[in-house]
Scaffold this motif. Structure first.
Motif, short mmCIF file in Angstrom:
data_model
loop_
_atom_site.label_atom_id
_atom_site.label_comp_id
_atom_site.label_asym_id
_atom_site.label_seq_id
_atom_site.Cartn_x
_atom_site.Cartn_y
_atom_site.Cartn_z
N UNK A 214 2.35 -29.87 44.61
CA UNK A 214 2.02 -31.19 44.10
C UNK A 214 2.35 -31.24 42.62
N UNK A 215 2.68 -32.43 42.17
CA UNK A 215 2.95 -32.68 40.77
C UNK A 215 2.61 -34.13 40.47
N UNK A 216 2.67 -34.49 39.23
CA UNK A 216 2.41 -35.86 38.84
C UNK A 216 3.51 -36.37 37.92
N UNK A 217 3.59 -37.67 37.82
CA UNK A 217 4.49 -38.33 36.88
C UNK A 217 3.66 -39.27 36.02
N UNK A 218 4.21 -39.67 34.91
CA UNK A 218 3.50 -40.59 34.03
C UNK A 218 3.76 -42.05 34.38
N UNK A 219 4.94 -42.31 34.97
CA UNK A 219 5.32 -43.69 35.28
C UNK A 219 5.96 -43.77 36.67
N UNK A 220 5.91 -44.94 37.24
CA UNK A 220 6.57 -45.21 38.52
C UNK A 220 8.04 -45.49 38.23
N UNK A 221 8.75 -44.44 37.89
CA UNK A 221 10.14 -44.52 37.46
C UNK A 221 10.98 -43.60 38.35
N UNK A 222 12.06 -44.11 38.90
CA UNK A 222 12.88 -43.35 39.85
C UNK A 222 13.35 -42.02 39.28
N UNK A 223 13.90 -42.03 38.07
CA UNK A 223 14.40 -40.79 37.47
C UNK A 223 13.28 -39.78 37.26
N UNK A 224 12.12 -40.23 36.80
CA UNK A 224 11.00 -39.33 36.56
C UNK A 224 10.47 -38.74 37.88
N UNK B 92 7.82 -32.38 54.19
CA UNK B 92 7.10 -33.65 54.15
C UNK B 92 6.66 -33.92 52.73
N UNK B 93 7.06 -35.07 52.21
CA UNK B 93 6.58 -35.55 50.92
C UNK B 93 5.58 -36.67 51.17
N UNK B 94 4.56 -36.73 50.34
CA UNK B 94 3.72 -37.91 50.27
C UNK B 94 3.59 -38.31 48.81
N UNK B 95 3.37 -39.60 48.60
CA UNK B 95 3.15 -40.11 47.26
C UNK B 95 1.92 -41.01 47.28
N UNK B 96 1.27 -41.09 46.15
CA UNK B 96 0.14 -42.01 46.04
C UNK B 96 0.69 -43.45 46.05
N UNK B 97 -0.15 -44.41 46.42
CA UNK B 97 0.32 -45.79 46.56
C UNK B 97 0.92 -46.41 45.30
N UNK B 98 0.65 -45.81 44.14
CA UNK B 98 1.20 -46.36 42.89
C UNK B 98 2.62 -45.88 42.60
N UNK B 99 3.21 -45.11 43.51
CA UNK B 99 4.60 -44.65 43.35
C UNK B 99 5.47 -45.20 44.48
N UNK B 100 6.43 -46.04 44.10
CA UNK B 100 7.33 -46.60 45.11
C UNK B 100 8.74 -46.87 44.57
N UNK B 101 9.07 -46.31 43.41
CA UNK B 101 10.36 -46.56 42.78
C UNK B 101 11.52 -45.88 43.52
N UNK B 102 11.22 -44.78 44.23
CA UNK B 102 12.26 -44.03 44.94
C UNK B 102 11.57 -43.05 45.89
N UNK B 103 12.29 -42.63 46.89
CA UNK B 103 11.79 -41.58 47.78
C UNK B 103 11.92 -40.23 47.07
N UNK B 104 10.85 -39.43 47.00
CA UNK B 104 10.99 -38.11 46.37
C UNK B 104 11.92 -37.19 47.15
N UNK B 105 12.21 -37.50 48.39
CA UNK B 105 13.15 -36.71 49.19
C UNK B 105 14.54 -36.65 48.53
N UNK B 106 14.84 -37.63 47.70
CA UNK B 106 16.12 -37.62 46.97
C UNK B 106 16.28 -36.32 46.19
#
Length: 125
Positions: A9-19, A46-60
């Motif tokens: 698991x990890x976190x990001x600061x923003x709902x940004x595709x590159x991040x 299997x990746x999951x994201x919290x509902x506040x992340x939707x800018x891109x699929x982490x599978x990328x």
């Protein structure tokens, strides 16, 4: 040979595709290297994201790793539990390995260390 799950698991600061891709790739790189995993040993990711992340699929991020083009991967949303850690990307990698469960190195980065501090402290060999 055993089938084992490796969590990360990890976190990001923003709902940004590159991040999201950068953080996901960092987590996967560490998970793979800390557990001596090769793509051929992986049955699924299997990746999951919290509902506040939707800018891109982490599978990328998985597709950026050499040799991972044939590894099956899925993404889903985490349950929206009030008060839970936000902007969090989780992964479950199912691998074939000779390691015992206590030898698996789960990877928790950034704010996600709070999720499993007991598994975030040391790398097991």
């Amino acid at each position: 040979m055993n089938v084992r799950g490796i969590r990360g698991a990890t976190t990001v600061e923003q709902n940004d595709a590159d991040e999201i891709v950068r953080a996901s790739k960092e987590m996967l790189d560490k998970l793979v290297s800390d557990n001596d995993v090769i793509p051929e040993d992986i049955s699924q990711v299997w990746f999951t994201v919290t509902p506040d992340l939707n800018a891109i699929f982490p599978a990328k991020a998985l597709r950026l790793l050499e040799g991972f083009q044939y590894v099956p991967v899925m993404c889903a949303k985490e349950i929206d539990v009030p008060g839970s850690l936000g902007k969090c990307i989780r992964v479950m990698v199912t691998v074939n390995t000779t390691k015992a469960q206590e030898e698996i190195n789960h990877v928790y980065l950034k704010e996600a260390v709070k999720l499993r501090p007991d598994l975030s402290l040391t790398k097991r060999t």
